[in-house]
Design a protein around this motif. Structure first.
Motif, PDB file in Angstrom:
ATOM      1  N   THR A  39       0.849  -1.184   0.000  1.00  0.00           N
ATOM      2  CA  THR A  39       0.000   0.000   0.000  1.00  0.00           C
ATOM      3  C   THR A  39       0.888   1.238   0.000  1.00  0.00           C
ATOM      4  O   THR A  39       1.759   1.379   0.865  1.00  0.00           O
ATOM      5  N   PHE A  52       1.469   5.379  -0.004  1.00  0.00           N
ATOM      6  CA  PHE A  52       0.977   6.709   0.339  1.00  0.00           C
ATOM      7  C   PHE A  52       1.964   7.742  -0.185  1.00  0.00           C
ATOM      8  O   PHE A  52       3.175   7.606   0.014  1.00  0.00           O
ATOM      9  N   THR A  85      -2.436   6.049  -2.585  1.00  0.00           N
ATOM     10  CA  THR A  85      -3.341   6.948  -1.878  1.00  0.00           C
ATOM     11  C   THR A  85      -2.631   8.286  -1.715  1.00  0.00           C
ATOM     12  O   THR A  85      -1.535   8.345  -1.149  1.00  0.00           O
TER      13      THR A  85
END
Length: 293
Positions: A25, A27, A43
């Motif tokens: 994931t 960021f 994200t």
């Protein structure tokens, strides 16, 4: 892992995408210039501090020592947002001495640290074949290694914090001097009336063969100086070498000459060209181009 990635330029962008492709994931902080493929893979959060608050691991890939210092400890920097146990991996190429201070401050705050500068350029970043030179504790290196294996092939734990940056400075000395050697050879061959492309082809089969001759020799002949690694960034790295050399009492005469050639090209407006464009300085002195622009 939840990974924050700060610094999405020529090198950082493909490195971050390789991490996302592996299922991590990602960021990243908002920027007007954020590429669309990064927006799709990550994200996007308002700023670097918000990224640090979300991440288990924060990776930095920034141009220079002041940039890393600003992101870590400047106004809105990430240090205040890091949770204890967060691993900070600095993959920028910066001062080894200053790196040791950054590491000491973050480790004292309960975070992990690895300095992990890279070599291999944009090609290596895209192919996940970078050479990665690491400084930090055994535990922090072991934690970072699975991520490094998604970005590189030749991964070495050189020693404690700062050792990775020292290794990268040594790497940049060797690369600069090899570029200078290839450029001198091709200018000499061309001035003597030989076909530089055929000279390069012949040399690729002998003891003079190298990645620099293969990749940057071709750039010099084909005049493809779009940046894989910009001259101004190599100047920065050689400044680190020359400064450290002064502090250590080590003479680096050929590093100094390569820096002067880079400075000559930069003075002609070429600071953002690929570092293989060092050949332009030698061409000017010889009144002989390897090939027409």
């Amino acid at each position: 892992m939840d990974i924050g990635f700060i610094g999405l330029g020529i090198m950082g962008r493909p490195m971050a995408l390789n991490l996302a492709k592996a299922g991590h994931t990602l960021f990243v902080p908002e920027r007007a210039s954020l590429p669309e493929d990064i927006r799709a893979a990550a994200t996007v959060l308002p700023d670097a501090a918000a990224v640090a608050a979300k991440a288990e691991v924060v990776i930095l890939m920034l141009p220079d020592t002041p940039d890393v210092e600003a992101v870590l400890f400047g106004a809105g920097g990430i240090a205040a947002s890091l949770k204890p146990g967060t691993l900070v991996i600095d993959m920028s190429s910066i001062s080894p001495t200053v790196t040791k201070g950054f590491a000491e401050t973050l480790v004292a705050a309960g975070c992990g640290w690895v300095d992990a500068p890279v070599s291999g350029g944009e090609v290596g970043a895209k192919a996940a074949s970078l050479t990665i030179m690491c400084g930090g504790s055994d535990a922090d290196f072991a934690r970072a290694l699975p991520l490094f294996e998604l970005m590189g092939k030749n991964i070495t734990h050189v020693g404690p914090a700062g050792a990775g940056q020292t290794c990268k400075v040594a790497n940049q000395i060797i690369v600069a001097l090899n570029i200078e050697a290839v450029a001198e050879a091709l200018v000499f061959a061309t001035k003597a009336g030989a076909d530089p492309a055929r000279v390069r082809q012949a040399l690729m089969g002998g003891f003079a063969s190298s990645k620099i001759l293969e990749i940057h020799g071709e750039r010099m002949i084909k005049r493809t100086f779009a940046p894989g690694f910009r001259i101004r960034l190599h100047q920065k790295d050689l400044n680190l070498a020359l400064s450290a050399g002064r502090d250590l009492g080590v003479a680096l005469p050929n590093t100094a000459s390569a820096q002067q050639l880079f400075s000559a090209v930069a003075a002609m407006g070429g600071a953002d060209l690929d570092h293989s464009a060092l050949v332009k300085a030698l061409e000017t002195m010889a009144a002989q181009k390897v090939a027409a622009d």
